[in-house]
Design a protein around this motif. Structure first.
Motif, mmCIF file in Angstrom:
data_model
loop_
_atom_site.group_PDB
_atom_site.id
_atom_site.type_symbol
_atom_site.label_atom_id
_atom_site.label_comp_id
_atom_site.label_asym_id
_atom_site.label_seq_id
_atom_site.Cartn_x
_atom_site.Cartn_y
_atom_site.Cartn_z
ATOM 1 N N LEU A 25 72.870 48.848 31.219
ATOM 2 C CA LEU A 25 72.535 50.150 31.664
ATOM 3 C C LEU A 25 72.706 51.079 29.933
ATOM 4 C CD1 LEU A 25 74.217 50.983 35.253
ATOM 5 C CD2 LEU A 25 72.369 50.717 34.753
ATOM 6 N N HIS A 26 72.732 50.175 29.023
ATOM 7 C CA HIS A 26 73.112 51.293 27.990
ATOM 8 C C HIS A 26 71.875 50.492 27.091
ATOM 9 C CE1 HIS A 26 74.369 53.281 23.929
ATOM 10 N NE2 HIS A 26 75.962 52.547 23.749
ATOM 11 N N GLY A 72 64.886 52.184 31.491
ATOM 12 C CA GLY A 72 64.204 53.375 30.937
ATOM 13 C C GLY A 72 63.921 54.773 31.442
ATOM 14 N N PHE A 73 65.227 55.101 32.609
ATOM 15 C CA PHE A 73 64.842 56.572 32.440
ATOM 16 C C PHE A 73 65.985 56.840 33.502
ATOM 17 C CE2 PHE A 73 60.726 58.851 34.740
ATOM 18 C CZ PHE A 73 60.493 57.729 34.482
ATOM 19 N N GLY A 74 66.088 58.286 32.879
ATOM 20 C CA GLY A 74 67.750 58.718 33.260
ATOM 21 C C GLY A 74 68.081 58.737 31.936
ATOM 22 N N ALA A 116 63.409 51.590 43.784
ATOM 23 C CA ALA A 116 63.738 52.451 42.671
ATOM 24 C C ALA A 116 64.545 53.334 43.229
ATOM 25 C CB ALA A 116 63.056 52.750 41.115
ATOM 26 N N LYS A 149 68.704 53.669 47.501
ATOM 27 C CA LYS A 149 70.032 52.289 46.628
ATOM 28 C C LYS A 149 70.935 51.087 47.543
ATOM 29 C CE LYS A 149 70.660 57.173 45.385
ATOM 30 N NZ LYS A 149 70.561 57.566 44.065
ATOM 31 N N PHE A 182 67.920 47.360 18.184
ATOM 32 C CA PHE A 182 68.549 48.519 18.401
ATOM 33 C C PHE A 182 69.581 48.456 17.544
ATOM 34 C CE2 PHE A 182 69.509 51.356 22.987
ATOM 35 C CZ PHE A 182 70.128 52.689 21.648
ATOM 36 N N ARG A 220 72.501 59.785 31.135
ATOM 37 C CA ARG A 220 73.558 60.715 31.041
ATOM 38 C C ARG A 220 73.710 62.737 30.720
ATOM 39 N NH1 ARG A 220 79.162 59.528 32.026
ATOM 40 N NH2 ARG A 220 78.480 58.534 33.225
ATOM 41 N N TYR A 240 62.251 62.904 43.529
ATOM 42 C CA TYR A 240 63.767 62.295 44.003
ATOM 43 C C TYR A 240 63.738 61.690 42.443
ATOM 44 C CZ TYR A 240 67.102 57.685 43.545
ATOM 45 O OH TYR A 240 67.655 57.080 42.892
ATOM 46 N N LEU A 278 66.076 62.460 36.250
ATOM 47 C CA LEU A 278 65.392 61.545 35.506
ATOM 48 C C LEU A 278 64.242 62.057 35.188
ATOM 49 C CD1 LEU A 278 66.612 59.379 38.747
ATOM 50 C CD2 LEU A 278 67.853 60.014 36.067
ATOM 51 N N LYS A 283 82.696 61.678 32.353
ATOM 52 C CA LYS A 283 81.420 62.820 32.703
ATOM 53 C C LYS A 283 80.932 63.966 31.742
ATOM 54 C CE LYS A 283 78.988 60.433 35.937
ATOM 55 N NZ LYS A 283 77.993 60.222 37.016
ATOM 56 N N ARG A 304 66.798 64.899 40.505
ATOM 57 C CA ARG A 304 68.042 64.108 39.782
ATOM 58 C C ARG A 304 67.522 64.377 38.070
ATOM 59 N NH1 ARG A 304 67.546 61.876 44.043
ATOM 60 N NH2 ARG A 304 68.413 61.321 45.162
ATOM 61 N N ASN A 316 64.030 57.285 28.804
ATOM 62 C CA ASN A 316 64.639 57.271 27.996
ATOM 63 C C ASN A 316 64.353 56.438 25.945
ATOM 64 O OD1 ASN A 316 65.454 54.794 28.269
ATOM 65 N ND2 ASN A 316 67.098 55.624 29.700
ATOM 66 N N ARG A 356 67.241 50.034 39.913
ATOM 67 C CA ARG A 356 66.886 51.336 39.158
ATOM 68 C C ARG A 356 65.631 51.355 38.090
ATOM 69 N NH1 ARG A 356 72.145 54.516 37.462
ATOM 70 N NH2 ARG A 356 72.698 55.122 39.973
ATOM 71 N N LEU A 357 64.738 52.502 37.771
ATOM 72 C CA LEU A 357 64.057 52.831 37.324
ATOM 73 C C LEU A 357 64.334 52.703 35.919
ATOM 74 C CD1 LEU A 357 61.020 52.602 36.618
ATOM 75 C CD2 LEU A 357 60.901 55.189 36.985
HETATM 76 N N1 ACO Z 1 66.559 54.545 39.101
HETATM 77 C C1 ACO Z 1 66.717 55.461 39.764
HETATM 78 N N2 ACO Z 1 68.073 56.503 40.210
HETATM 79 C C2 ACO Z 1 68.599 56.494 39.338
HETATM 80 C C3 ACO Z 1 68.619 56.034 38.102
HETATM 81 C C4 ACO Z 1 67.121 54.734 38.082
HETATM 82 N N3 ACO Z 1 66.648 54.610 36.039
HETATM 83 N N4 ACO Z 1 69.343 56.665 37.544
HETATM 84 C C5 ACO Z 1 69.810 57.392 38.120
HETATM 85 N N5 ACO Z 1 69.555 57.726 39.096
HETATM 86 C C6 ACO Z 1 70.225 57.973 40.650
HETATM 87 C C7 ACO Z 1 71.433 57.765 40.824
HETATM 88 O O1 ACO Z 1 71.091 56.481 41.532
HETATM 89 C C8 ACO Z 1 72.002 59.336 40.767
HETATM 90 O O2 ACO Z 1 71.399 59.031 42.651
HETATM 91 P P1 ACO Z 1 72.969 59.875 43.502
HETATM 92 O O3 ACO Z 1 72.628 61.035 43.046
HETATM 93 O O4 ACO Z 1 71.435 60.312 44.881
HETATM 94 O O5 ACO Z 1 73.482 59.159 43.716
HETATM 95 C C9 ACO Z 1 71.628 60.216 40.151
HETATM 96 O O6 ACO Z 1 70.062 59.494 39.942
HETATM 97 C C10 ACO Z 1 72.292 60.024 38.951
HETATM 98 O O7 ACO Z 1 72.355 59.057 38.136
HETATM 99 P P2 ACO Z 1 74.298 58.535 38.052
HETATM 100 O O8 ACO Z 1 74.294 56.901 38.068
HETATM 101 O O9 ACO Z 1 75.426 58.974 37.531
HETATM 102 O O10 ACO Z 1 74.286 59.094 36.166
HETATM 103 P P3 ACO Z 1 74.382 58.612 34.756
HETATM 104 O O11 ACO Z 1 74.934 59.655 33.796
HETATM 105 O O12 ACO Z 1 75.957 57.828 35.709
HETATM 106 O O13 ACO Z 1 74.066 57.400 34.381
HETATM 107 C C11 ACO Z 1 72.184 56.167 33.355
HETATM 108 C C12 ACO Z 1 73.123 57.438 32.873
HETATM 109 C C13 ACO Z 1 73.006 54.981 33.556
HETATM 110 C C14 ACO Z 1 71.387 55.913 31.829
HETATM 111 C C15 ACO Z 1 70.937 56.033 34.908
HETATM 112 O O14 ACO Z 1 70.373 57.003 34.368
HETATM 113 C C16 ACO Z 1 70.531 54.289 34.532
HETATM 114 O O15 ACO Z 1 70.891 53.818 35.052
HETATM 115 N N6 ACO Z 1 69.481 54.347 34.225
HETATM 116 C C17 ACO Z 1 68.470 53.152 33.820
HETATM 117 C C18 ACO Z 1 69.436 52.585 32.673
HETATM 118 C C19 ACO Z 1 68.765 52.576 31.661
HETATM 119 O O16 ACO Z 1 67.561 52.899 31.246
HETATM 120 N N7 ACO Z 1 69.876 52.980 30.966
HETATM 121 C C20 ACO Z 1 68.999 53.910 29.209
HETATM 122 C C21 ACO Z 1 69.690 54.994 28.886
HETATM 123 S S1 ACO Z 1 69.388 55.207 27.342
HETATM 124 C C22 ACO Z 1 70.424 54.153 26.359
HETATM 125 O O17 ACO Z 1 71.803 54.175 26.266
HETATM 126 C C23 ACO Z 1 70.651 53.858 24.956
#
Ligand code: ACO
Length: 428
Positions: free
Chosen positions: A264-265, A304-306, A293, A296, A385, A308, A353, A359, A47, A357, A362, A301-302
């Protein structure tokens, strides 16, 4: 004057050099830390660990900046085309007219794959996921081009294998789809450009004429550019780590394809559409899904959201959202899940929420809706992709080899049993 960070551990103070990148980002160089102190660092999921120095892509997650070789993604997506961006990433500068003509010509004349590869396609069940087929077939190129394809071989040979890979990936990708349909494959047609040729191989049928729609070709160019590189993400780090053992280019890229496949990617783009379809089947309301979403224990998970790195907005998502509206309008497509996606985004962005965080949508949140409008089947989204990310992987692999980086080999903190004596089966 050189800057140092001071670390005090076990009562002793150590100085660690600070290095600075061209965009003033700073890092503490811990390469000698274990030699100096006996300690390693622990950073699960990397990280906060810079694994390399790279001159390819710059991104600032706080400001939502993304640049390839210094050029803003917004300008490239609007004004360039995919092969020009591929050249830029791999060779470091925008090509001149003769350079792009030569690059394009070489790719065009290498699009055919060996006929024996068809036998490998035949061995897969029709319902095989195209990402598994793609990674296997890319790895199998090692058998067809067994001469070393790394920077130990001559620059000409290396460039030839780079061209082969760029040229043959669309053919392999389209053929994996044709195979899954039980349809005869289409051989590449050199009169088409890179994207048009892929669409032709995907969609042409022996029973009717097919000419790729220029709107679809443009949209595909834009999407591939937006996916072309993203510094040290999971699949790119995989390519660099696998490549650091000096394995050949095809094997390293095949590993990257597998890493990209995960939900997740890159696999998130398929998951997003499946999620939106599930919401639609459930009546279209987003509240229930948002609550899941956030819970826990639900395992949901949502998708396409969030992200790193992006903690403000993903500039690619911004471009794709606008493009999505435009492309669907141009193609006259009215997709009900676009409305659901917009409602879901709005609901999430106003929910504490997601706000707390940081989020945000993406790159994968809206891309699937465009792919769907272009007629690309859902299980081919991650393959699209991979086609886009290919020049980035190649550029990063080349850079890693040219910099003669050492083999990637992280340390660990062992938490298992201490030494114990073997007990014979009869005494257990
Ligand atoms: N929905 C709900 N909660 C989420 C989501 C989500 N999509 N993404 C992160 N969170 C929450 C986690 O549960 C965590 O909560 P906490 O602090 O209460 O424990 C917090 O947000 C931080 O999340 P992490 O998993 O620690 O963040 P990390 O940087 O490790 O993960 C990731 C990033 C894998 C992209 C994550 O946001 C996710 O799983 N997203 C959904 C999958 C996705 O869209 N992936 C594509 C990413 S873009 C790409 O790779 C091309």
């Amino acid at each position: 004057m050189s800057e140092f960070a001071t670390l005090t551990v076990a009562g002793k103070t150590h100085q660690l050099p600070v290095i600075e990148g061209s965009e003033q980002e700073k890092a503490i160089d811990i390469s000698d830390l274990r030699d100096q102190t006996g300690y390693v660092t622990l950073d699960r999921g990397y990280k906060n660990t810079g694994a390399t120095k790279s001159a390819i892509t710059f991104l600032d997650g706080e400001k939502g900046i993304l640049r390839y070789r210094g050029y803003p993604i917004e300008q490239l997506a609007e004004q360039s085309n995919f092969l020009e961006v591929a050249y830029l990433l791999i060779h470091g500068n925008l090509p001149t007219q003769p350079e792009i003509e030569d690059f394009t010509r070489q790719i065009t004349v290498h699009t055919l794959v060996n006929e024996d590869m068809k036998k490998i396609f035949d061995g897969f069940p029709v319902n095989a996921h195209p990402m598994g087929v793609l990674s296997s077939l890319v790895c199998s190129l090692t058998a067809f081009y067994p001469e070393p394809a790394d920077t130990r071989s001559s620059v000409d040979k290396l460039n030839l294998n780079i061209i082969r890979l760029l040229a043959k990936m669309p053919t392999i990708a389209a053929w994996s789809y044709k195979n899954s349909q039980g349809h005869p494959v289409n051989y590449p047609k050199n009169k088409f450009d890179y994207c048009a040729n892929f669409l032709y191989m995907m969609f042409a049928l022996p029973v009717e004429d097919y000419t790729p729609d220029p709107v679809v070709v443009d949209a595909m160019n834009k999407l591939l550019i937006l996916h072309a590189d993203h510094e040290q993400n999971c699949s790119t780090s995989t390519v660099r780590l696998v490549g650091s053992s000096k394995v050949n280019l095809f094997s390293a890229i095949s590993a990257g394809i597998n890493a990209l496949w995960g939900p997740l990617h890159g696999g998130a783009n398929q998951e997003v559409i499946e999620m939106l379809e599930a919401i639609r089947a459930d009546g279209g309301g987003t509240r229930k899904f948002i609550d899941q979403a956030k819970d826990k224990t639900s395992g949901v998970r949502l998708m396409g959201f969030g992200h790193r790195v992006y903690k403000n907005f993903d500039p690619r998502a911004k471009i794709i959202k606008v493009a999505c509206d435009q492309i669907l309008k141009k193609l006259g497509v009215d997709d009900p899940i676009l409305e659901i996606a917009k409602n879901l985004e709005a609901a999430a962005l106003s929910d504490s929420y997601f706000i707390e965080r940081k989020l945000y949508p993406n790159v994968d949140f809206y891309s699937g809706i465009i792919y769907r409008a272009l007629g690309i089947p859902t299980d081919m989204f991650t393959v699209m992709f991979a086609l886009g990310r290919l020049p980035g992987w190649i550029a990063q692999w080349k850079e890693m080899n040219e910099a003669k980086e050492p083999i990637g080999r992280p340390r660990q903190i062992y938490t298992g049993e201490r030494e114990r004596n073997y007990v014979a089966m009869t005494n257990r």
